[in-house]
Design an enzyme around this catalytic site. Structure first.
Site, PDB file in Angstrom:
ATOM      1  N   LEU A  99      18.527   9.942 -12.848  1.00  0.00           N
ATOM      2  CA  LEU A  99      19.198   9.048 -13.787  1.00  0.00           C
ATOM      3  C   LEU A  99      18.161   8.504 -14.759  1.00  0.00           C
ATOM      4  O   LEU A  99      17.029   8.214 -14.368  1.00  0.00           O
ATOM      5  CB  LEU A  99      19.850   7.872 -13.050  1.00  0.00           C
ATOM      6  CG  LEU A  99      21.182   8.116 -12.338  1.00  0.00           C
ATOM      7  CD1 LEU A  99      21.549   6.894 -11.505  1.00  0.00           C
ATOM      8  CD2 LEU A  99      22.281   8.415 -13.338  1.00  0.00           C
ATOM      9  N   ASP A 100      18.533   8.338 -16.032  1.00  0.00           N
ATOM     10  CA  ASP A 100      17.638   7.705 -16.998  1.00  0.00           C
ATOM     11  C   ASP A 100      17.272   6.305 -16.513  1.00  0.00           C
ATOM     12  O   ASP A 100      18.074   5.646 -15.842  1.00  0.00           O
ATOM     13  CB  ASP A 100      18.317   7.588 -18.362  1.00  0.00           C
ATOM     14  CG  ASP A 100      18.466   8.935 -19.055  1.00  0.00           C
ATOM     15  OD1 ASP A 100      17.781   9.886 -18.656  1.00  0.00           O
ATOM     16  OD2 ASP A 100      19.277   9.013 -20.004  1.00  0.00           O
ATOM     17  N   PRO A 101      16.072   5.796 -16.859  1.00  0.00           N
ATOM     18  CA  PRO A 101      15.702   4.432 -16.459  1.00  0.00           C
ATOM     19  C   PRO A 101      16.726   3.381 -16.867  1.00  0.00           C
ATOM     20  O   PRO A 101      16.951   2.410 -16.135  1.00  0.00           O
ATOM     21  CB  PRO A 101      14.355   4.214 -17.169  1.00  0.00           C
ATOM     22  CG  PRO A 101      13.779   5.587 -17.281  1.00  0.00           C
ATOM     23  CD  PRO A 101      14.951   6.496 -17.526  1.00  0.00           C
ATOM     24  N   ALA A 153      19.911   3.828 -17.140  1.00  0.00           N
ATOM     25  CA  ALA A 153      21.181   4.056 -16.442  1.00  0.00           C
ATOM     26  C   ALA A 153      21.130   3.410 -15.061  1.00  0.00           C
ATOM     27  O   ALA A 153      20.068   3.262 -14.456  1.00  0.00           O
ATOM     28  CB  ALA A 153      21.454   5.546 -16.314  1.00  0.00           C
TER      29      ALA A 153
END
Length: 306
Positions: free
Chosen positions: A47-49, A51
């Site tokens: 997951l993106d930071p 997100a």
């Protein structure tokens, strides 16, 4: 936060984490690993930071089956801000253009309909995809645009939850490899104003839902036995395969890497979750290859030694 490697335990299972905002998936994984003092851990999709949401963490022997969740469908809830385009497709990037938002809910619903089903996506420059051994985001930060090939993904569900005239909240179910940032940006371009994401939360992956996950802060407040009680067994990662039980006289051969007799009719190359008949314990995955035998393909090491 690190502990001596010699003190780490061999512990197996799956822990569902609710990843908080502004930390990397790897940092969340390492925190969970530290809380359980586990020797080995791996996650099932980054997951993106920025997100948040569901991040299954595999511990010990469960890491052998993590790839099955990597390939699974994912669910997300995203907030799309229309009229503003950023370099990264989310709130972290610099604003590169602003256009008026001149559509209503009806036009937005019509635009969303065009993105359901199989669609073509060009991966964003700000992504971990690699080009000549380097992630694309490194090129992007250096101001270099790298040509990317479009890829086919499937949007199984795309539902509008709310729209205030500028921002929309959408619920998405998609196949692996889908970039929700790109989806939001493409919807904005289809409406003639551009867009970027202001929030992204993963709500599901495979058969798991966000409701089953645990916050890291809550885990910190528990003692070790309570943390261990939250672990799910490794076979939850492969429940989409049919179950097969082997008699005790066959299980020994199977656990030592030898194929065993298999007379059940099934599709060629069919995989099975394999259990010992007497104990009902999960021992790994087997594959029927049409030769009258079941071949072991992925085994739990601790069961082979039992």
């Amino acid at each position: 936060m690190s502990k001596p490697r010699s003190n780490r335990r061999h512990i197996d299972g799956v822990l569902l984490i609710d990843k908080p905002y502004d930390i990397s998936s790897n940092n969340a994984l390492q925190k969970a690993r530290w809380l359980l003092n586990a020797a080995k851990a791996g996650h099932t999709g980054v997951l993106d930071p920025l997100a948040t949401g569901l991040l299954p963490v595999c511990l010990g022997e469960a890491t052998k089956f993590s790839s099955y969740l990597l390939d699974a469908d994912k669910g997300y809830r995203a907030t799309v801000r229309f009229g503003v385009v950023t370099t990264t497709g989310d709130v972290e990037g610099e604003v590169v253009s602003e256009r008026p938002v001149e559509f209503g809910r009806e036009q937005l619903e019509a635009a969303l309909a065009r993105f359901r089903g199989e669609i073509s996506q060009v991966p964003p420059m700000y992504s971990a995809l690699k080009h000549q051994g380097k992630p694309l985001y490194e090129y992007a930060r250096a101001g270099i645009e790298v040509p990317r090939e479009a890829r086919q993904v499937t949007i199984r569900k795309l539902e509008l939850l709310s729209f205030d005239g500028v921002s929309a909240e959408i619920d998405v179910l998609c196949t692996k490899g889908t970039y929700i940032r790109t989806l939001g940006c493409d919807i904005g371009e289809a409406l003639g104003c551009g867009a970027h994401l202001t929030a992204l939360r993963r709500t599901a992956t495979g058969g798991f839902s966000l409701d089953e996950s645990h916050r890291l802060a809550d885990l910190e407040s528990l003692d070790m036995p309570a943390r261990e009680a939250l672990l799910m067994p490794a076979d939850v990662l492969v429940m989409h395969f049919p179950q097969l039980e082997l008699a005790d006289e066959e299980i020994g051969k199977f656990l030592h890497g030898q194929p065993v007799r298999f007379e059940q009719k099934c599709e060629k190359m069919q995989r099975f979750r394999v259990y010992q008949q007497s104990s009902r314990r999960f021992v790994g995955l087997g594959e029927a290859r049409g030769d009258g035998r079941l071949h072991p393909i992925r085994l739990l090491a601790n069961q082979a030694q039992a």
